[in-house]
Enzyme design. Structure first.
Site: not given
Length: 252
Positions: A139, A152
């Site tokens: 990401s 995350y």
């Protein structure tokens, strides 16, 4: 039917994984689709079959290393796997609630261990064969540790760095490794976000970009470009400048 390519995709029951499966589905493609939700996974498989692909389904959680390994070995027996996309992932912190210890461990277990569980058995097969391709979904959030989503961003940073290192390590062994760093994609993962998500795109559009990048064997497939550029700047700026800014980002 002549097989052009066989592809193993985790997290194929919804979101980006589902879109990737449908994007690849066509005559001559063998798809091994994996997920936790039986009904949604079978729905994805049905759409792919309608488009002409030969489709197999595997129900498991990527945190179960034995189950993932067994699925990969079985799939490779059916047809040698050409491409593995380690897509399954989760996010912690919902509606501004702090990431507690349980959430943090769940995020790392799925986003890091889940990727390891998927990639390692596939690499063992591909290295012996001297060919194959691995796509790791990271990401843009993995470009720098974000106070708004500590677990995350850290988990995505981990698999991003690992994928980059694997690419160089496996170059001479005939195995391609690609790291995929998307921005915001409209999936169940982002539906809980209650803050502006710039350049939010559909999973179908994201899947096309990923497929194109994998076809070109790009080292880093990062998009959309304005967010990719912003991610690069975040990683480049010294902490004394960037930390006061990052502290004001809205929490997940």
């Amino acid at each position: 039917m002549t097989v052009k390519k066989s592809i193993f995709i985790t997290g194929a029951s919804s979101g980006l994984g589902r879109a990737l499966a449908i994007a690849y589905a066509q005559e001559g493609i063998v798809l091994f689709l994996c997920g936790r939700n039986k009904e949604r996974l079978y729905d994805t498989a049905a759409i792919c079959k309608e488009k002409g692909s030969i489709t197999y389904t595997y129900l498991f959680d990527v945190t179960d290393a034995f189950a993932v390994q067994e699925a990969i070995i079985n799939a490779n027996t059916v047809h040698p796997i050409d491409l593995v996309i380690a897509n399954a992932g989760i996010s912690g912190g919902v509606l501004g609630e702090a990431e507690d210890s349980v959430q943090t461990r769940q995020v790392f277990n799925t986003n890091v261990n889940g990727v390891l569980n998927t990639v390692l058995p596939a690499l063992e097969i591909m290295r012996k064969r001297g060919s194959g391709q691995i796509g790791i979904i990271a990401s843009i959030a993995g470009y720098r540790g974000l106070p708004s989503a500590p677990a995350y961003s850290a988990s995505k940073c981990c698999v991003k760095a690992w994928g980059e290192a694997l690419r160089g390590w496996l170059y001479s062994q005939g195995v391609k490794v690609n790291v995929i760093c998307p921005g915001f994609i409209k999936t169940p993962l982002t539906e809980v976000n209650r803050f502006p998500m710039p350049f939010l795109m559909t999973p179908e559009k994201a899947a096309k970009k990923i497929k194109r990048g994998l076809d070109k064997n790009k080292a880093i497939i990062s998009f959309p470009w304005p967010m990719a550029l912003a991610g690069w700047f975040l990683s480049a700026f010294p902490s004394i400048i960037i930390h006061p800014i990052l502290r004001h980002l809205p929490k997940k």
